[in-house]
Design a protein around this motif. Structure first.
Motif, PDB file in Angstrom:
ATOM      1  N   PHE A 215      -4.339   2.663  -6.776  1.00  0.00           N
ATOM      2  CA  PHE A 215      -4.198   2.424  -7.958  1.00  0.00           C
ATOM      3  C   PHE A 215      -5.520   2.241  -8.663  1.00  0.00           C
ATOM      4  O   PHE A 215      -6.431   1.899  -7.946  1.00  0.00           O
ATOM      5  CB  PHE A 215      -3.137   1.174  -8.108  1.00  0.00           C
ATOM      6  CG  PHE A 215      -1.704   1.807  -7.679  1.00  0.00           C
ATOM      7  CD1 PHE A 215      -0.815   2.224  -8.264  1.00  0.00           C
ATOM      8  CD2 PHE A 215      -1.507   1.398  -6.186  1.00  0.00           C
ATOM      9  CE1 PHE A 215       0.509   2.593  -8.056  1.00  0.00           C
ATOM     10  CE2 PHE A 215      -0.245   1.689  -5.754  1.00  0.00           C
ATOM     11  CZ  PHE A 215       0.749   2.196  -6.434  1.00  0.00           C
ATOM     12  N   TYR A 216      -5.431   2.364  -9.934  1.00  0.00           N
ATOM     13  CA  TYR A 216      -6.555   2.139 -10.673  1.00  0.00           C
ATOM     14  C   TYR A 216      -6.827   0.741 -11.563  1.00  0.00           C
ATOM     15  O   TYR A 216      -7.853   0.498 -11.889  1.00  0.00           O
ATOM     16  CB  TYR A 216      -6.725   3.507 -11.820  1.00  0.00           C
ATOM     17  CG  TYR A 216      -7.113   4.657 -11.281  1.00  0.00           C
ATOM     18  CD1 TYR A 216      -7.951   5.074 -10.851  1.00  0.00           C
ATOM     19  CD2 TYR A 216      -5.794   5.474 -11.014  1.00  0.00           C
ATOM     20  CE1 TYR A 216      -8.208   6.315 -10.161  1.00  0.00           C
ATOM     21  CE2 TYR A 216      -5.955   6.707 -10.249  1.00  0.00           C
ATOM     22  CZ  TYR A 216      -6.960   7.099  -9.912  1.00  0.00           C
ATOM     23  OH  TYR A 216      -7.219   8.168  -9.256  1.00  0.00           O
TER      24      TYR A 216
ATOM     25  N   THR B 218     -14.095   5.779 -24.710  1.00  0.00           N
ATOM     26  CA  THR B 218     -13.654   6.424 -23.345  1.00  0.00           C
ATOM     27  C   THR B 218     -14.547   6.166 -22.221  1.00  0.00           C
ATOM     28  O   THR B 218     -14.142   6.009 -21.062  1.00  0.00           O
ATOM     29  CB  THR B 218     -13.437   8.166 -23.457  1.00  0.00           C
ATOM     30  OG1 THR B 218     -12.239   8.246 -24.269  1.00  0.00           O
ATOM     31  CG2 THR B 218     -13.365   8.850 -22.140  1.00  0.00           C
ATOM     32  N   GLN B 219     -15.964   5.928 -22.419  1.00  0.00           N
ATOM     33  CA  GLN B 219     -16.852   5.596 -21.565  1.00  0.00           C
ATOM     34  C   GLN B 219     -16.407   4.050 -21.037  1.00  0.00           C
ATOM     35  O   GLN B 219     -16.650   3.715 -20.003  1.00  0.00           O
ATOM     36  CB  GLN B 219     -18.255   5.657 -21.984  1.00  0.00           C
ATOM     37  CG  GLN B 219     -19.272   5.208 -20.901  1.00  0.00           C
ATOM     38  CD  GLN B 219     -19.199   6.097 -19.612  1.00  0.00           C
ATOM     39  OE1 GLN B 219     -19.430   7.431 -19.890  1.00  0.00           O
ATOM     40  NE2 GLN B 219     -19.219   5.391 -18.706  1.00  0.00           N
ATOM     41  N   ASN B 220     -16.018   3.151 -22.071  1.00  0.00           N
ATOM     42  CA  ASN B 220     -15.681   1.846 -21.591  1.00  0.00           C
ATOM     43  C   ASN B 220     -14.687   1.916 -20.851  1.00  0.00           C
ATOM     44  O   ASN B 220     -14.555   1.067 -19.596  1.00  0.00           O
ATOM     45  CB  ASN B 220     -15.216   1.080 -22.900  1.00  0.00           C
ATOM     46  CG  ASN B 220     -16.313   1.058 -23.824  1.00  0.00           C
ATOM     47  OD1 ASN B 220     -17.665   1.117 -23.569  1.00  0.00           O
ATOM     48  ND2 ASN B 220     -15.953   0.594 -25.194  1.00  0.00           N
ATOM     49  N   SER B 221     -13.634   2.905 -21.015  1.00  0.00           N
ATOM     50  CA  SER B 221     -12.444   2.878 -20.119  1.00  0.00           C
ATOM     51  C   SER B 221     -12.745   3.390 -18.788  1.00  0.00           C
ATOM     52  O   SER B 221     -12.305   3.071 -17.477  1.00  0.00           O
ATOM     53  CB  SER B 221     -11.262   3.685 -20.506  1.00  0.00           C
ATOM     54  OG  SER B 221     -11.635   5.124 -20.485  1.00  0.00           O
TER      55      SER B 221
ATOM     56  N   LYS C  23      -3.639  15.236 -13.465  1.00  0.00           N
ATOM     57  CA  LYS C  23      -5.090  15.279 -13.902  1.00  0.00           C
ATOM     58  C   LYS C  23      -5.331  14.376 -15.253  1.00  0.00           C
ATOM     59  O   LYS C  23      -6.027  14.104 -15.652  1.00  0.00           O
ATOM     60  CB  LYS C  23      -5.399  16.725 -14.386  1.00  0.00           C
ATOM     61  CG  LYS C  23      -5.799  17.516 -13.297  1.00  0.00           C
ATOM     62  CD  LYS C  23      -6.093  19.168 -13.870  1.00  0.00           C
ATOM     63  CE  LYS C  23      -6.288  19.985 -12.459  1.00  0.00           C
ATOM     64  NZ  LYS C  23      -6.561  21.363 -12.948  1.00  0.00           N
ATOM     65  N   ASN C  24      -3.984  13.986 -15.520  1.00  0.00           N
ATOM     66  CA  ASN C  24      -3.927  13.205 -16.817  1.00  0.00           C
ATOM     67  C   ASN C  24      -3.221  11.803 -16.772  1.00  0.00           C
ATOM     68  O   ASN C  24      -3.606  10.899 -17.645  1.00  0.00           O
ATOM     69  CB  ASN C  24      -3.213  13.945 -17.889  1.00  0.00           C
ATOM     70  CG  ASN C  24      -3.531  15.185 -18.190  1.00  0.00           C
ATOM     71  OD1 ASN C  24      -3.029  15.999 -17.650  1.00  0.00           O
ATOM     72  ND2 ASN C  24      -4.665  15.310 -18.973  1.00  0.00           N
ATOM     73  N   ILE C  25      -2.460  11.432 -15.783  1.00  0.00           N
ATOM     74  CA  ILE C  25      -1.758  10.263 -15.514  1.00  0.00           C
ATOM     75  C   ILE C  25      -2.584   9.501 -14.245  1.00  0.00           C
ATOM     76  O   ILE C  25      -2.760   9.750 -13.269  1.00  0.00           O
ATOM     77  CB  ILE C  25      -0.211  10.496 -15.057  1.00  0.00           C
ATOM     78  CG1 ILE C  25       0.351  11.421 -16.282  1.00  0.00           C
ATOM     79  CG2 ILE C  25       0.335   9.182 -14.702  1.00  0.00           C
ATOM     80  CD1 ILE C  25       0.813  10.506 -17.410  1.00  0.00           C
TER      81      ILE C  25
ATOM     82  N   PHE D 191     -11.802   1.509 -15.062  1.00  0.00           N
ATOM     83  CA  PHE D 191     -11.076   2.133 -14.167  1.00  0.00           C
ATOM     84  C   PHE D 191     -11.650   3.077 -13.189  1.00  0.00           C
ATOM     85  O   PHE D 191     -11.097   3.377 -12.102  1.00  0.00           O
ATOM     86  CB  PHE D 191     -10.022   2.844 -14.875  1.00  0.00           C
ATOM     87  CG  PHE D 191      -8.901   2.536 -15.841  1.00  0.00           C
ATOM     88  CD1 PHE D 191      -8.298   1.549 -15.306  1.00  0.00           C
ATOM     89  CD2 PHE D 191      -8.917   2.391 -17.280  1.00  0.00           C
ATOM     90  CE1 PHE D 191      -7.285   0.614 -16.163  1.00  0.00           C
ATOM     91  CE2 PHE D 191      -8.168   1.987 -17.972  1.00  0.00           C
ATOM     92  CZ  PHE D 191      -7.258   0.993 -17.450  1.00  0.00           C
ATOM     93  N   LYS D 192     -12.987   3.133 -13.150  1.00  0.00           N
ATOM     94  CA  LYS D 192     -13.961   4.198 -12.398  1.00  0.00           C
ATOM     95  C   LYS D 192     -13.387   5.543 -12.141  1.00  0.00           C
ATOM     96  O   LYS D 192     -13.592   5.851 -11.237  1.00  0.00           O
ATOM     97  CB  LYS D 192     -14.045   3.299 -11.078  1.00  0.00           C
ATOM     98  CG  LYS D 192     -14.348   1.777 -11.155  1.00  0.00           C
ATOM     99  CD  LYS D 192     -15.809   1.673 -11.770  1.00  0.00           C
ATOM    100  CE  LYS D 192     -16.296   0.052 -11.256  1.00  0.00           C
ATOM    101  NZ  LYS D 192     -16.096  -0.672 -12.311  1.00  0.00           N
ATOM    102  N   ILE D 193     -12.862   6.147 -13.144  1.00  0.00           N
ATOM    103  CA  ILE D 193     -12.406   7.361 -13.276  1.00  0.00           C
ATOM    104  C   ILE D 193     -12.423   7.995 -14.624  1.00  0.00           C
ATOM    105  O   ILE D 193     -12.281   7.234 -15.636  1.00  0.00           O
ATOM    106  CB  ILE D 193     -10.789   7.636 -12.718  1.00  0.00           C
ATOM    107  CG1 ILE D 193     -10.737   9.279 -12.369  1.00  0.00           C
ATOM    108  CG2 ILE D 193      -9.849   7.064 -13.682  1.00  0.00           C
ATOM    109  CD1 ILE D 193      -9.699   9.405 -11.773  1.00  0.00           C
TER     110      ILE D 193
END
Length: 255
Positions: free
Chosen positions: A89-90, A246-249, A56-58, A253-255
């Protein structure tokens, strides 16, 4: 408050003795989204183990790091392509050009960079760029391949304001980490001229630990020290900066 480390090498041998504790400490600090760049084929088993331990984190990337572009580049690129076709993959990363250690493989680095950008576009994935002593060479490639499918993160950004604006013009977010806290880091002098929606947080752990840990092993929980510096620069609360970055990420990454 959810924080995102968009670039951490948690599979590094430097974490072999306490990897799970390091990840848990990050999560406990609010750094619950950890994006893992690839280096070469030898590190993939450790990356997959990390993902299995903390699903859930990686979040994994796939790519060939420019310092690992050597005589076996064709074999390594075939490995990257095989795995990009095999599973999700992200991002394609970290990829780019590094002329700090060795200039003898410049042409191969440029070719590998272009090839991996092409694969990223085919998969509708972002790229994560590694640039060291190579801004002109990186920008030359990006100018050649720019279109509406090109986007990603300019990891560990250490350039000047003009270079920051040029990177952003290619749909890149700037990866900001420990260098921001260094007395000689320089980017703190102009970062307030860059809108926060162009920035993501990163550690590049185990490298580039922020002050007061400079020179020691970096870890994802230390992203709090980068956050604190951004609070001063943008005159926003930690919660506001965490939310925006975090929204930018997520946009990347679309997740």
């Amino acid at each position: 408050m959810i924080l995102t480390d968009t670039h951490t090498h948690l599979y590094s041998e430097q974490f072999d003795d306490d990897r799970n504790e390091i990840v848990q400490r990050a999560i406990d600090s609010g750094v619950s989204r950890l994006f893992i760049p690839a280096i070469d084929s030898t590190y993939l088993p450790a990356m997959l183990d990390l993902e299995k331990a903390f699903p859930k984190n990686i979040f994994l990337m796939m790519g060939l790091h420019p310092t690992h572009v050597k005589e076996n580049v064709a074999e390594e690129l075939a490995f990257v392509k095989e795995w990009l076709d095999k599973r999700n993959f992200y991002a394609v990363g970290e990829i780019g050009i590094d002329l700090y250690w060795d200039k003898s493989f410049l042409q191969q680095q440029q070719d590998a960079f272009k090839q991996q950008i092409e694969w990223a576009k085919e998969k509708n994935l972002p790229i994560v760029i590694h640039c060291r002593d190579a801004f002109n060479e990186i920008f030359e490639v990006l100018e050649e391949v720019k279109d509406d499918k090109l986007y990603g993160i300019f990891h560990c950004f250490t350039g000047n304001l003009e270079q920051a604006q040029q990177a952003i013009s290619y749909n890149m977010k700037l990866g900001i980490g420990g260098v921001l806290t260094f007395k000689n880091g320089k980017i703190d002098k102009f970062l307030n001229e860059i809108p926060l929606n162009n920035i993501v947080l990163e550690t590049d752990s185990p490298y580039l630990a922020p002050t007061p840990f400079r020179g020691k092993r970096n870890e994802s929980s230390y992203i709090i020290n980068v956050l604190d510096k951004l609070v001063d620069i943008y005159n926003l609360t930690p919660q506001e900066i965490a939310k925006i970055t975090t929204q930018n990420s997520k946009d990347i990454f679309k997740i």
